[in-house]
Design a protein around this motif. Structure first.
Motif, PDB file in Angstrom:
ATOM      1  N   LEU A 176       0.913  -1.836   0.136  1.00 13.19           N
ATOM      2  CA  LEU A 176      -0.050  -0.541  -0.222  1.00 13.19           C
ATOM      3  C   LEU A 176       0.868   1.150  -0.112  1.00 13.19           C
ATOM      4  CD1 LEU A 176      -1.622  -2.232   1.889  1.00 13.19           C
ATOM      5  CD2 LEU A 176      -3.340  -0.037   1.987  1.00 13.19           C
ATOM      6  N   VAL A 177       1.120   2.182  -1.118  1.00 12.06           N
ATOM      7  CA  VAL A 177       1.488   3.314  -1.073  1.00 12.06           C
ATOM      8  C   VAL A 177       0.302   4.690  -1.467  1.00 12.06           C
ATOM      9  CG1 VAL A 177       3.221   4.395  -3.091  1.00 12.06           C
ATOM     10  CG2 VAL A 177       2.626   1.882  -2.834  1.00 12.06           C
ATOM     11  N   GLY A 178       1.464   4.982   0.555  1.00 11.52           N
ATOM     12  CA  GLY A 178       0.225   6.274   0.543  1.00 11.52           C
ATOM     13  C   GLY A 178      -1.053   5.958   1.264  1.00 11.52           C
ATOM     14  N   ARG A 179      -1.204   5.622   2.382  1.00 10.88           N
ATOM     15  CA  ARG A 179      -2.090   5.432   3.169  1.00 10.88           C
ATOM     16  C   ARG A 179      -2.857   5.936   3.882  1.00 10.88           C
ATOM     17  NH1 ARG A 179      -5.946   0.932   4.817  1.00 10.88           N
ATOM     18  NH2 ARG A 179      -7.004   1.677   6.419  1.00 10.88           N
ATOM     19  N   GLY A 180      -3.567   7.528   3.304  1.00  8.74           N
ATOM     20  CA  GLY A 180      -4.078   8.620   3.584  1.00  8.74           C
ATOM     21  C   GLY A 180      -2.734   9.693   4.669  1.00  8.74           C
ATOM     22  N   THR A 181      -1.372   9.554   3.318  1.00  5.28           N
ATOM     23  CA  THR A 181      -0.312  10.513   3.338  1.00  5.28           C
ATOM     24  C   THR A 181       0.250  11.060   1.706  1.00  5.28           C
ATOM     25  OG1 THR A 181       1.057   8.607   3.174  1.00  5.28           O
ATOM     26  CG2 THR A 181       0.441   8.957   5.717  1.00  5.28           C
ATOM     27  N   VAL A 182       1.374  11.747   2.031  1.00 10.29           N
ATOM     28  CA  VAL A 182       0.712  12.579   0.314  1.00 10.29           C
ATOM     29  C   VAL A 182       2.458  12.293  -0.008  1.00 10.29           C
ATOM     30  CG1 VAL A 182      -0.571  13.961   0.126  1.00 10.29           C
ATOM     31  CG2 VAL A 182       2.081  14.317   1.343  1.00 10.29           C
ATOM     32  N   GLY A 183       2.427  11.779  -1.360  1.00  6.01           N
ATOM     33  CA  GLY A 183       4.378  12.431  -1.678  1.00  6.01           C
ATOM     34  C   GLY A 183       5.093  10.774  -1.566  1.00  6.01           C
ATOM     35  N   ASN A 184       4.403  10.040  -1.593  1.00  8.20           N
ATOM     36  CA  ASN A 184       5.125   8.314  -1.316  1.00  8.20           C
ATOM     37  C   ASN A 184       5.716   8.022  -2.902  1.00  8.20           C
ATOM     38  OD1 ASN A 184       4.842   7.848   1.845  1.00  8.20           O
ATOM     39  ND2 ASN A 184       2.903   8.775   1.060  1.00  8.20           N
ATOM     40  N   ASN A 185       7.194   7.410  -3.186  1.00  7.91           N
ATOM     41  CA  ASN A 185       7.345   6.654  -3.779  1.00  7.91           C
ATOM     42  C   ASN A 185       8.037   5.689  -3.781  1.00  7.91           C
ATOM     43  OD1 ASN A 185      10.286   7.088  -5.383  1.00  7.91           O
ATOM     44  ND2 ASN A 185       7.931   7.831  -7.528  1.00  7.91           N
ATOM     45  N   VAL A 186       7.187   3.911  -5.081  1.00  9.93           N
ATOM     46  CA  VAL A 186       8.562   3.847  -5.135  1.00  9.93           C
ATOM     47  C   VAL A 186       8.457   3.429  -7.087  1.00  9.93           C
ATOM     48  CG1 VAL A 186       8.121   0.836  -5.466  1.00  9.93           C
ATOM     49  CG2 VAL A 186       6.140   1.738  -4.402  1.00  9.93           C
ATOM     50  N   THR A 187      10.571   3.297  -6.622  1.00 12.67           N
ATOM     51  CA  THR A 187      10.559   2.952  -8.275  1.00 12.67           C
ATOM     52  C   THR A 187      11.557   1.522  -7.428  1.00 12.67           C
ATOM     53  OG1 THR A 187      11.532   5.386  -7.829  1.00 12.67           O
ATOM     54  CG2 THR A 187      12.245   4.431  -9.181  1.00 12.67           C
ATOM     55  N   VAL A 188      11.162   1.239  -9.283  1.00 14.95           N
ATOM     56  CA  VAL A 188      12.547  -0.053  -9.484  1.00 14.95           C
ATOM     57  C   VAL A 188      12.815   0.263 -10.625  1.00 14.95           C
ATOM     58  CG1 VAL A 188      11.990  -2.781 -10.168  1.00 14.95           C
ATOM     59  CG2 VAL A 188      10.665  -1.755  -8.796  1.00 14.95           C
ATOM     60  N   THR A 189      14.115  -0.180 -10.123  1.00 18.17           N
ATOM     61  CA  THR A 189      15.156   0.512 -11.990  1.00 18.17           C
ATOM     62  C   THR A 189      16.196   0.072 -12.623  1.00 18.17           C
ATOM     63  OG1 THR A 189      15.832   2.742 -12.792  1.00 18.17           O
ATOM     64  CG2 THR A 189      16.265   3.129 -10.471  1.00 18.17           C
ATOM     65  N   GLY A 190      16.434  -0.454 -13.585  1.00 13.96           N
ATOM     66  CA  GLY A 190      17.960  -1.144 -13.908  1.00 13.96           C
ATOM     67  C   GLY A 190      17.510  -2.325 -14.622  1.00 13.96           C
ATOM     68  N   THR A 191      18.494  -2.932 -15.508  1.00 15.62           N
ATOM     69  CA  THR A 191      17.657  -3.867 -15.792  1.00 15.62           C
ATOM     70  C   THR A 191      18.339  -5.740 -14.368  1.00 15.62           C
ATOM     71  OG1 THR A 191      19.226  -3.724 -18.083  1.00 15.62           O
ATOM     72  CG2 THR A 191      19.261  -6.048 -17.756  1.00 15.62           C
ATOM     73  N   ASN A 192      17.249  -5.766 -14.450  1.00 19.39           N
ATOM     74  CA  ASN A 192      16.751  -6.812 -13.879  1.00 19.39           C
ATOM     75  C   ASN A 192      16.589  -6.540 -12.317  1.00 19.39           C
ATOM     76  OD1 ASN A 192      17.717  -9.348 -15.854  1.00 19.39           O
ATOM     77  ND2 ASN A 192      19.724  -9.137 -15.339  1.00 19.39           N
ATOM     78  N   SER A 193      16.219  -5.969 -11.879  1.00 21.87           N
ATOM     79  CA  SER A 193      15.999  -5.163 -10.909  1.00 21.87           C
ATOM     80  C   SER A 193      14.000  -5.550 -11.174  1.00 21.87           C
ATOM     81  CB  SER A 193      15.884  -3.706 -10.300  1.00 21.87           C
ATOM     82  OG  SER A 193      17.168  -3.416 -10.350  1.00 21.87           O
ATOM     83  N   ALA A 194      13.890  -5.746  -9.457  1.00 24.12           N
ATOM     84  CA  ALA A 194      12.669  -6.509  -9.392  1.00 24.12           C
ATOM     85  C   ALA A 194      11.716  -6.715  -8.441  1.00 24.12           C
ATOM     86  CB  ALA A 194      12.319  -8.394  -9.951  1.00 24.12           C
ATOM     87  N   LEU A 195      11.018  -6.488  -8.273  1.00 21.65           N
ATOM     88  CA  LEU A 195       9.829  -6.086  -7.024  1.00 21.65           C
ATOM     89  C   LEU A 195       8.254  -7.222  -7.326  1.00 21.65           C
ATOM     90  CD1 LEU A 195       8.690  -5.079  -4.763  1.00 21.65           C
ATOM     91  CD2 LEU A 195       7.729  -3.319  -6.067  1.00 21.65           C
TER      92      LEU A 195
END
Length: 286
Positions: free
Chosen positions: A140-159
């Motif tokens: 859960l990203v931003g439950r009652g809050t602002v400005g939250n960020n998930v970044t998955v970046t780069g070859t073979n990076s995985a979530l």
């Protein structure tokens, strides 16, 4: 742990006593913890029956860096808890980074990136340089809050998220998830973009970048607007379930999926669709 920095090659941290009962919350308060090798952070329910949470930033901005090996954060629910009541929670401008090709982080339960019950927003989860992060339940990203960020970046990076990923909840704005530069996100359940909120962004950009999900919903609460999914630069979005984009009946509008650039694609394999009159799918915009 309070303000300051701690760097460890291997860590086993638990709040379980000799009888197997949890004794307190685990928190990282205003400091930095760097982990370089196989480690476990374990949080159990205590004798009083309190929910099992692990907080990063409970009293101020904190940083957790997982930089090598396999690290597991384990929280164990009370009898009768829902999948959302036991969690790891980043709050108050904190950052968790999973970095490096041999680095694996596993969270066995639900993960909150900003939950207003326990603190403020502007938190970051970063998976980079070929690292892997796994969520055993929901994200859960931003439950009652602002400005939250998930970044998955780069070859073979995985979530990987076993359950649902909800991007923004309870009328808050400017929360984002970005999959960039060959990163990959896989969600077993549904991706909900702008759940009861406005101005929410899910971006998949760059050759080799991909999102695979069991369903996709873009919508807000009554009169909430502007949830956007952008697929660009040769990125791929594949979903295997129901597609919902807004709803005229509750005032959802101006939500959008936009696909642009050579080799970018949006693929639906199964499931129906529901689209509001003021919501839009752009299919292969140049």
């Amino acid at each position: 742990m309070g303000a300051g920095a701690l760097t460890v090659n291997s860590l086993v941290l638990t709040n379980v006593d000799a009888t197997g009962n949890g004794v307190n919350y685990l928190t990282l308060n205003g400091g930095t913890l760097n982990i370089y090798s196989d480690s476990e952070i374990r949080r159990a329910t205590n004798n009083a029956g309190d929910a099992a949470h692990f907080f990063v930033g409970a009293s101020g901005p904190s940083t957790l860096n997982i930089l090598g090996g396999t690290t597991r954060i384990s929280t164990y629910p009370r009898t009768g808890d829902t999948e959302y009541q036991t969690c790891v929670n980043l709050c108050n401008g904190s950052t968790l980074t999973v970095n490096g090709p041999a680095t694996v982080w596993t969270n066995n339960w639900t993960f909150y990136l900003g939950w207003n019950t326990y603190g403020a927003g502007n938190n970051r989860l970063i998976v980079t340089n070929g690292a892997t992060a796994r969520m055993g339940k929901h994200l859960l990203v931003g439950r009652g809050t602002v400005g939250n960020n998930v970044t998955v970046t780069g070859t073979n990076s995985a979530l990987y998220v076993a359950g649902n990923m909800t991007l923004t909840k309870y009328n808050f704005i400017n929360n984002t998830v970005k999959i960039l530069n060959g990163g990959n996100l896989t969600v077993g359940g549904a991706v909900q973009v702008g759940s009861e909120s406005s101005s929410t962004l899910l971006q998949i950009d760059g050759a080799g970048s991909s999102l695979i999900t069991g369903g996709l919903e873009l919508w807000g609460g009554a009169n909430m607007t502007g949830s956007v999914v952008l697929v660009s630069g040769g990125a791929q979005l594949t979903h295997n379930g129901f597609l919902r984009i807004g709803s005229v009946a509750t005032g959802h509008r101006y939500n959008m999926i936009r696909v642009s650039g050579t080799n970018s694609s949006f693929t639906r394999t199964v499931g129906g669709a529901d689209k509001g009159a003021q919501d839009t799918i752009f299919d292969a915009v140049a």
